[in-house]
Design a protein around this motif. Structure first.
Motif, PDB file in Angstrom:
ATOM      1  N   THR A 165       0.831  -1.210   0.000  1.00 54.44           N
ATOM      2  CA  THR A 165       0.000   0.000   0.000  1.00 54.44           C
ATOM      3  C   THR A 165       0.860   1.252   0.000  1.00 54.44           C
ATOM      4  O   THR A 165       0.567   2.222  -0.711  1.00 54.44           O
ATOM      5  CB  THR A 165      -0.936  -0.003   1.221  1.00 54.44           C
ATOM      6  N   LEU A 166       1.936   1.262   0.780  1.00 59.57           N
ATOM      7  CA  LEU A 166       2.842   2.407   0.790  1.00 59.57           C
ATOM      8  C   LEU A 166       3.492   2.603  -0.579  1.00 59.57           C
ATOM      9  O   LEU A 166       3.668   3.734  -1.043  1.00 59.57           O
ATOM     10  CB  LEU A 166       3.914   2.217   1.858  1.00 59.57           C
ATOM     11  N   PHE A 167       3.841   1.507  -1.222  1.00 53.77           N
ATOM     12  CA  PHE A 167       4.424   1.563  -2.566  1.00 53.77           C
ATOM     13  C   PHE A 167       3.450   2.189  -3.548  1.00 53.77           C
ATOM     14  O   PHE A 167       3.799   3.069  -4.340  1.00 53.77           O
ATOM     15  CB  PHE A 167       4.815   0.153  -2.997  1.00 53.77           C
ATOM     16  N   ALA A 168       2.182   1.757  -3.494  1.00 52.62           N
ATOM     17  CA  ALA A 168       1.165   2.298  -4.398  1.00 52.62           C
ATOM     18  C   ALA A 168       0.899   3.773  -4.121  1.00 52.62           C
ATOM     19  O   ALA A 168       0.792   4.585  -5.048  1.00 52.62           O
ATOM     20  CB  ALA A 168      -0.128   1.487  -4.261  1.00 52.62           C
ATOM     21  N   LEU A 169       0.791   4.132  -2.839  1.00 53.97           N
ATOM     22  CA  LEU A 169       0.541   5.531  -2.494  1.00 53.97           C
ATOM     23  C   LEU A 169       1.703   6.424  -2.902  1.00 53.97           C
ATOM     24  O   LEU A 169       1.498   7.550  -3.390  1.00 53.97           O
ATOM     25  CB  LEU A 169       0.287   5.658  -0.989  1.00 53.97           C
ATOM     26  N   THR A 170       2.927   5.960  -2.708  1.00 55.26           N
ATOM     27  CA  THR A 170       4.095   6.752  -3.092  1.00 55.26           C
ATOM     28  C   THR A 170       4.106   7.022  -4.585  1.00 55.26           C
ATOM     29  O   THR A 170       4.378   8.137  -5.045  1.00 55.26           O
ATOM     30  CB  THR A 170       5.389   6.042  -2.679  1.00 55.26           C
ATOM     31  N   TYR A 171       3.809   5.991  -5.364  1.00 52.28           N
ATOM     32  CA  TYR A 171       3.789   6.141  -6.822  1.00 52.28           C
ATOM     33  C   TYR A 171       2.754   7.167  -7.251  1.00 52.28           C
ATOM     34  O   TYR A 171       3.040   8.079  -8.047  1.00 52.28           O
ATOM     35  CB  TYR A 171       3.500   4.785  -7.465  1.00 52.28           C
ATOM     36  N   ARG A 172       1.536   7.051  -6.725  1.00 47.35           N
ATOM     37  CA  ARG A 172       0.478   7.983  -7.111  1.00 47.35           C
ATOM     38  C   ARG A 172       0.761   9.384  -6.586  1.00 47.35           C
ATOM     39  O   ARG A 172       0.504  10.387  -7.265  1.00 47.35           O
ATOM     40  CB  ARG A 172      -0.873   7.485  -6.582  1.00 47.35           C
ATOM     41  N   TYR A 173       1.293   9.473  -5.381  1.00 47.94           N
ATOM     42  CA  TYR A 173       1.498  10.776  -4.749  1.00 47.94           C
ATOM     43  C   TYR A 173       2.618  11.550  -5.430  1.00 47.94           C
ATOM     44  O   TYR A 173       2.618  12.786  -5.435  1.00 47.94           O
ATOM     45  CB  TYR A 173       1.803  10.588  -3.268  1.00 47.94           C
ATOM     46  N   LEU A 174       3.590  10.846  -6.017  1.00 48.25           N
ATOM     47  CA  LEU A 174       4.669  11.527  -6.716  1.00 48.25           C
ATOM     48  C   LEU A 174       4.141  12.393  -7.856  1.00 48.25           C
ATOM     49  O   LEU A 174       4.620  13.509  -8.081  1.00 48.25           O
ATOM     50  CB  LEU A 174       5.677  10.503  -7.255  1.00 48.25           C
ATOM     51  N   PHE A 175       3.147  11.895  -8.571  1.00 46.28           N
ATOM     52  CA  PHE A 175       2.599  12.665  -9.684  1.00 46.28           C
ATOM     53  C   PHE A 175       1.845  13.892  -9.182  1.00 46.28           C
ATOM     54  O   PHE A 175       1.859  14.946  -9.823  1.00 46.28           O
ATOM     55  CB  PHE A 175       1.694  11.788 -10.546  1.00 46.28           C
ATOM     56  N   LEU A 176       1.181  13.766  -8.040  1.00 40.39           N
ATOM     57  CA  LEU A 176       0.542  14.939  -7.442  1.00 40.39           C
ATOM     58  C   LEU A 176       1.590  15.986  -7.058  1.00 40.39           C
ATOM     59  O   LEU A 176       1.386  17.193  -7.249  1.00 40.39           O
ATOM     60  CB  LEU A 176      -0.267  14.528  -6.211  1.00 40.39           C
ATOM     61  N   CYS A 177       2.715  15.528  -6.520  1.00 36.44           N
ATOM     62  CA  CYS A 177       3.785  16.459  -6.148  1.00 36.44           C
ATOM     63  C   CYS A 177       4.360  17.139  -7.387  1.00 36.44           C
ATOM     64  O   CYS A 177       4.615  18.355  -7.380  1.00 36.44           O
ATOM     65  CB  CYS A 177       4.883  15.718  -5.397  1.00 36.44           C
ATOM     66  N   PHE A 178       4.588  16.368  -8.450  1.00 38.31           N
ATOM     67  CA  PHE A 178       5.109  16.965  -9.677  1.00 38.31           C
ATOM     68  C   PHE A 178       4.150  18.012 -10.232  1.00 38.31           C
ATOM     69  O   PHE A 178       4.563  19.087 -10.671  1.00 38.31           O
ATOM     70  CB  PHE A 178       5.351  15.875 -10.730  1.00 38.31           C
ATOM     71  N   ASP A 179       2.862  17.698 -10.213  1.00 41.83           N
ATOM     72  CA  ASP A 179       1.868  18.648 -10.710  1.00 41.83           C
ATOM     73  C   ASP A 179       1.831  19.904  -9.851  1.00 41.83           C
ATOM     74  O   ASP A 179       1.724  21.029 -10.366  1.00 41.83           O
ATOM     75  CB  ASP A 179       0.494  17.963 -10.733  1.00 41.83           C
ATOM     76  N   GLU A 180       1.925  19.728  -8.542  1.00 38.89           N
ATOM     77  CA  GLU A 180       1.913  20.877  -7.635  1.00 38.89           C
ATOM     78  C   GLU A 180       3.136  21.768  -7.869  1.00 38.89           C
ATOM     79  O   GLU A 180       3.031  23.005  -7.919  1.00 38.89           O
ATOM     80  CB  GLU A 180       1.905  20.382  -6.192  1.00 38.89           C
ATOM     81  N   LEU A 181       4.309  21.155  -8.034  1.00 35.46           N
ATOM     82  CA  LEU A 181       5.521  21.930  -8.267  1.00 35.46           C
ATOM     83  C   LEU A 181       5.469  22.638  -9.616  1.00 35.46           C
ATOM     84  O   LEU A 181       5.902  23.797  -9.738  1.00 35.46           O
ATOM     85  CB  LEU A 181       6.739  21.012  -8.195  1.00 35.46           C
ATOM     86  N   HIS A 182       4.955  21.962 -10.624  1.00 31.82           N
ATOM     87  CA  HIS A 182       4.852  22.568 -11.951  1.00 31.82           C
ATOM     88  C   HIS A 182       3.955  23.799 -11.913  1.00 31.82           C
ATOM     89  O   HIS A 182       4.291  24.849 -12.488  1.00 31.82           O
ATOM     90  CB  HIS A 182       4.312  21.536 -12.940  1.00 31.82           C
ATOM     91  N   ARG A 183       2.822  23.708 -11.229  1.00 30.31           N
ATOM     92  CA  ARG A 183       1.923  24.855 -11.138  1.00 30.31           C
ATOM     93  C   ARG A 183       2.551  25.991 -10.329  1.00 30.31           C
ATOM     94  O   ARG A 183       2.358  27.173 -10.632  1.00 30.31           O
ATOM     95  CB  ARG A 183       0.592  24.430 -10.525  1.00 30.31           C
ATOM     96  N   THR A 216       2.846  20.051  -0.066  1.00 30.62           N
ATOM     97  CA  THR A 216       2.864  18.592  -0.148  1.00 30.62           C
ATOM     98  C   THR A 216       2.407  17.954   1.160  1.00 30.62           C
ATOM     99  O   THR A 216       1.715  16.935   1.155  1.00 30.62           O
ATOM    100  CB  THR A 216       4.278  18.098  -0.502  1.00 30.62           C
ATOM    101  N   VAL A 217       2.804  18.548   2.295  1.00 31.46           N
ATOM    102  CA  VAL A 217       2.343  18.021   3.587  1.00 31.46           C
ATOM    103  C   VAL A 217       0.840  18.165   3.717  1.00 31.46           C
ATOM    104  O   VAL A 217       0.136  17.227   4.134  1.00 31.46           O
ATOM    105  CB  VAL A 217       3.070  18.744   4.743  1.00 31.46           C
ATOM    106  N   GLU A 218       0.294  19.319   3.341  1.00 30.63           N
ATOM    107  CA  GLU A 218      -1.156  19.518   3.403  1.00 30.63           C
ATOM    108  C   GLU A 218      -1.875  18.573   2.453  1.00 30.63           C
ATOM    109  O   GLU A 218      -2.923  18.018   2.806  1.00 30.63           O
ATOM    110  CB  GLU A 218      -1.486  20.971   3.059  1.00 30.63           C
ATOM    111  N   ARG A 219      -1.321  18.378   1.255  1.00 28.73           N
ATOM    112  CA  ARG A 219      -1.946  17.449   0.309  1.00 28.73           C
ATOM    113  C   ARG A 219      -1.928  16.032   0.858  1.00 28.73           C
ATOM    114  O   ARG A 219      -2.900  15.285   0.720  1.00 28.73           O
ATOM    115  CB  ARG A 219      -1.218  17.514  -1.028  1.00 28.73           C
ATOM    116  N   GLY A 220      -0.837  15.638   1.493  1.00 29.45           N
ATOM    117  CA  GLY A 220      -0.773  14.306   2.087  1.00 29.45           C
ATOM    118  C   GLY A 220      -1.805  14.118   3.181  1.00 29.45           C
ATOM    119  O   GLY A 220      -2.422  13.052   3.288  1.00 29.45           O
ATOM    120  N   GLU A 221      -2.022  15.144   3.994  1.00 26.32           N
ATOM    121  CA  GLU A 221      -3.044  15.047   5.040  1.00 26.32           C
ATOM    122  C   GLU A 221      -4.433  14.926   4.435  1.00 26.32           C
ATOM    123  O   GLU A 221      -5.278  14.160   4.930  1.00 26.32           O
ATOM    124  CB  GLU A 221      -2.954  16.266   5.955  1.00 26.32           C
TER     125      GLU A 221
END
Length: 266
Positions: A165-183, A216-221
């Motif tokens: 589950t941690l592996f799956a969440l990390t993979y999906r969350y990385l793309f959210l982080c990339f999108d957040e940084l890009h914006r 990213t911390v707020e998005r993770g929460e």
């Protein structure tokens, strides 16, 4: 948008495009895609173990050729496949290159007083061939297997629920982080009205890094609260479409086990 920000934004867009290409090629009707997910995963792992244990240059060349043949059979686009494989091989080549002159042994060639030894050249060639074969096999697996299928296969093989589950969440969350940084980078550039000096650039990038960390911390929460609201406290049970074993599965399993046996057995 120019300079460092342009390069970072371009790299982020490239990461997303690479992931999308992998999802598209995984849906292609190729030989590897038709394999049973469990056979595909275990077969690639067996070939990786063979590449890691082999010290025979001919065997490693054969494994690299097999990986290339699997890429062709899977109808993978050549450019992304070669880019992934050769990028890692180039990096590892820079790391291992000093062995050309550091390994003791008879001199093969001398350039400007620097002697390249035969054992050094043999070591570098063997190391690089192993890296190319291993990375090519991993690339074939990643570009022919959807991430959800990979997670479901790991769970079906008895992988612990929490690490999976941690592996799956990390993979999906990385793309959210990339999108957040890009914006955030685009927003920063859109507010630029005048040229800034190097010191101002570093100050603003530092403030941007802090803001990005907080986001990213707020998005993770928020992700955690959303998971708990949908029953995320229970172990994940990814959906897996059942598929029967066939002739191509037996053929691929025989090739993978044969390659592993060729290396392990004396």
């Amino acid at each position: 948008m120019d300079g460092v920000v342009l390069h970072v934004s371009t790299d982020l867009a490239g990461v997303v495009r690479t992931a999308l290409i992998a999802e598209e090629t995984a849906a292609t009707d190729g030989f590897v895609q038709r394999l049973h997910p469990t056979v595909r995963l275990l077969g690639i792992i067996a070939l990786l173990v063979a590449a890691a244990l082999s010290t025979d240059f001919a065997v490693l060349v054969g494994l690299a050729a097999l990986a290339a043949a699997l890429a062709v059979a899977a109808r993978l686009p050549p450019r992304p496949f070669l880019a992934r494989t050769l990028a890692v091989a180039a990096f590892s080549g820079v790391v291992v290159l000093p062995q050309l002159v550091l390994a003791p042994g008879p001199t093969l060639v001398s350039v400007a007083g620097v002697a390249v030894t035969r054992p050094g050249l043999a070591y570098v060639a063997l190391f690089e061939t192993r890296v190319v074969a291993s990375v090519a096999l991993v690339t074939v697996l990643s570009m022919t297997t959807p991430f959800g299928t990979l997670v479901a296969t790991l769970r079906s093989l008895g992988a612990p629920a929490t690490p999976t589950t941690l592996f799956a969440l990390t993979y999906r969350y990385l793309f959210l982080c990339f999108d957040e940084l890009h914006r955030a980078l685009l927003a920063r550039e859109s507010r630029q009205l005048r040229p800034r000096g190097l010191l101002d650039e570093w100050r603003e990038l530092g403030a941007l890094a802090g803001s990005f960390l907080l986001r990213t911390v707020e998005r993770g929460e928020r992700v955690e609260r959303g998971m708990r609201a949908r029953g995320g406290a229970r172990p994940a049970t990814p959906y897996r479409r059942p598929s029967p074993l066939g002739f191509r599965d037996a053929l691929f399993a025989a090739v993978a086990l044969g390659a592993l046996g060729l290396v392990v057995l004396p």
